[in-house]
Design an enzyme around this catalytic site. Structure first.
Site, PDB file in Angstrom:
ATOM      1  N   LYS A  76       0.958  -1.213   0.036  1.00 33.33           N
ATOM      2  CA  LYS A  76       0.137  -0.119  -0.053  1.00 33.33           C
ATOM      3  C   LYS A  76       0.947   1.140   0.003  1.00 33.33           C
ATOM      4  CE  LYS A  76      -3.819   1.866   2.665  1.00 33.33           C
ATOM      5  NZ  LYS A  76      -4.877   1.519   3.907  1.00 33.33           N
ATOM      6  N   SER A 178      -9.696   1.243   2.874  1.00 34.26           N
ATOM      7  CA  SER A 178      -8.915   2.048   1.966  1.00 34.26           C
ATOM      8  C   SER A 178      -7.804   1.450   1.417  1.00 34.26           C
ATOM      9  CB  SER A 178      -8.247   3.270   2.729  1.00 34.26           C
ATOM     10  OG  SER A 178      -7.334   2.704   3.948  1.00 34.26           O
ATOM     11  N   SER A 202      -9.587  -1.088   7.078  1.00 30.89           N
ATOM     12  CA  SER A 202      -9.094  -1.095   5.821  1.00 30.89           C
ATOM     13  C   SER A 202      -8.341  -2.070   5.138  1.00 30.89           C
ATOM     14  CB  SER A 202      -8.273   0.500   5.854  1.00 30.89           C
ATOM     15  OG  SER A 202      -8.895   1.506   5.701  1.00 30.89           O
TER      16      SER A 202
HETATM   17  N1  GLN Z   1     -12.816   3.840   7.284  1.00 36.29           N
HETATM   18  C1  GLN Z   1     -11.951   4.278   8.298  1.00 36.29           C
HETATM   19  C2  GLN Z   1     -11.473   5.733   8.103  1.00 36.29           C
HETATM   20  O1  GLN Z   1     -11.977   6.388   7.245  1.00 36.29           O
HETATM   21  C3  GLN Z   1     -10.959   3.354   8.489  1.00 36.29           C
HETATM   22  C4  GLN Z   1      -9.895   3.602   7.622  1.00 36.29           C
HETATM   23  C5  GLN Z   1      -8.715   2.707   7.895  1.00 36.29           C
HETATM   24  O2  GLN Z   1      -8.938   1.664   8.424  1.00 36.29           O
HETATM   25  N2  GLN Z   1      -7.645   3.057   7.554  1.00 36.29           N
HETATM   26  O3  GLN Z   1     -10.949   6.452   8.819  1.00 36.29           O
END
Ligand code: GLN
Length: 512
Positions: A76, A178, A202
């Protein structure tokens, strides 16, 4: 070959049936062929080729090689790789090339893995869809224009999948986020495993949307040195893999104390080392009633019940449990996340790090203009909210309250373990997926936060969790379930996941 597991490809490398260089060329060609999916921000072709040559050379010399030697992987784009762009999906870091490599990436490379590329993400990891990247959204392979088949068993013929409906050829299913780019790189065959990061879901969420295994380890087990922080108190590096055994194998390679990360568990680890045969006998699996939440689709509920029944039939004791504070997790997360984001984002001033504006009226004007131009609306919204929560006059009402509620959520889990549960079984996502057109139409800020309902509490409590694809929905998209375990309980967690994986036999996607 490109859709096989690490174990299978490693055997082929060992037997000389394929070289690491050939494999890397194939994965690079695949990444190129599926460019339209936008899984990668950067393809590190030169690096991958060089690493493959070195791996082939080691093999020629007859050196003893580990299972990841010569295997293409992706990372990532919020993990630092020395000299390679590390953008976090943001204009702010579009030009950033870190002078060092993240510890987990170093471990991957030391194990002989070949880095195919840095994968797309929602800006700085804030999102659930990989729709909010400066480099454009990532498309899911499932339901895409790319042709694929499904294979239920290795060695058996692949079959035509149901075709998930779309009104237009331009529309697509989102991969979840994400870490959506990491998920798509593995699902489409450009890499055999990928690193993601998981702060609220994510890793597990995109794994679920792309039919992969997603592992979020216990807080502190994998080093975060070189992972660009989102929320220090919850961030965990995680893995997106095709099988539970692959996830366990790579997890064992990465899990080690790291002097460069003071929050990394200092004790030596006992490897998960999954046995060939896992069993459900004797397991006590809790099914938390609060995860029957508003908005959860009936097909997800059916899959959940079926998996619980499967575990019971395999000799596990399945019982209903209560984690009463679950419903407060998202509100609590919204406060803690924003507050930590506000302080973490302060470093992007365009002087030491990040995009520099040409606005010269004053230092403040330069900061403001650079941050307005280079951070998206989601990030700026969180910085604003976080600074509000952190104001002295608001601190007790928001921060202190959220930290108290966090303790209660942690205690819910502790009580479940103390009452004898070895594991908890829940949904991961509320539905089988989203079309991009539908997803961006929602009132995104409020509605998307709720999409982390099932995954976020594990980060709040620091417990390990795995997302496992279990069946196809009626429109032909993956449905996954989540298993959670007590902190440092990865061994039992992954053994149970592997057992379920075998019993439920979710198909593997293969491009044609
Ligand atoms: N959806 C959550 C956020 O927007 C978690 C994102 C993540 O785990 N990086 O913060």
């Amino acid at each position: 070959m490109l859709s096989s597991s690490i174990k299978q490809i490693s055997r082929r490398l060992q037997s000389g049936e394929v070289t690491a260089s050939e494999l890397v060329e194939n994965c690079l060609a695949r990444a190129h062929q599926t460019k339209d999916l936008n899984a990668f921000v950067t393809i590190t072709a030169d690096l991958a080729r060089e690493q493959a040559q070195q791996s082939d050379e080691r093999r020629r010399q007859g050196q003893p090689l580990g299972p990841l030697d010569g295997v293409p992987v992706s990372v990532k784009d919020n993990f630092c790789v020395r000299g390679a762009p590390t953008t976090c999906g943001s204009r702010m870091l579009a030009e950033f090339r870190p002078p060092y490599t993240a510890s987990v990436v170093r471990r991957l490379l030391r194990a002989g893995a070949c880095l195919i590329g840095k994968t797309n993400l929602d800006e700085f990891g804030m999102g659930v869809g990989t729709v909010d990247s400066f480099f454009g959204p990532t498309k899911n392979v499932w339901g895409s224009n790319v042709k694929y088949k499904l294979r239920y068993k290795y060695g058996e013929p692949a079959t035509d999948p149901p075709v998930p409906p779309r009104d237009s050829d331009e529309d697509f299913y989102i991969p979840g986020g994400s870490s959506g780019g990491s998920a798509v790189s593995v699902a489409s065959g450009s890499s055999f495993v990928a690193l993601g990061s998981d702060t609220g879901g994510s890793v597990r969420n995109p794994a679920a949307s792309c039919g992969l295994v997603g592992l979020k380890p216990s807080y502190g087990l994998l080093s975060r040195h070189g992972l660009v922080p989102l929320v220090h108190s919850m961030d965990a590096p995680g893995l997106l893999a095709r099988t539970v055994a692959d996830a366990a194998l790579v997890f064992d390679l990465l899990s080690a104390p790291d002097a460069l990360d003071s929050t990394c568990v200092a004790e030596a680890r006992t490897p998960v080392a999954l046995a060939e045969r896992c069993s459900a006998r004797g397991l006590v699996v809790g099914v938390p009633r609060e995860y029957h939440c508003p908005g959860v689709d009936s097909q997800v509920l059916d899959a959940w019940e079926a998996a619980a029944a499967e575990l019971a039939a395999g000799g596990a004791t399945v019982r209903q449990v209560s984690l009463p504070h679950t419903q407060h997790s998202i509100a609590c997360y919204s406060v803690l996340n924003a507050a930590e984001v506000a302080s973490n984002m302060a470093r992007y001033d365009g002087v030491e790090f990040g995009f520099r504006s040409t606005e010269h009226a004053s230092t403040e004007a330069m900061y403001a203009d650079g941050r307005r131009r280079a951070l998206n609306e989601v990030v700026r919204g969180r910085v604003l909210a976080g600074n509000y929560f952190l104001l002295r006059r608001h601190y007790d009402d928001y921060m202190v309250q959220a930290m108290r509620v966090r303790r209660l959520i942690q205690r819910d889990f502790e009580l479940a373990w103390r009452a004898g549960c070895h594991l908890l079984l829940t949904p991961v996502t509320l539905t089988d997926g989203h079309l991009h057109s539908e997803f961006v139409q929602r009132d995104s800020r409020t509605n998307t936060a709720a999409l982390d309902y099932c995954t976020q509490p594990a980060n709040m409590a620091g417990v390990p969790a795995v997302s496992l694809p279990v069946r196809l929905s009626s429109r032909g998209l993956p449905i996954s379930l989540q298993l959670m375990a007590p902190p440092l309980g990865e061994r039992r967690l992954l053994a149970a996941a592997r057992w379920l994986e075998r019993r439920l036999a979710f198909p593997r996607l293969e491009l044609v």
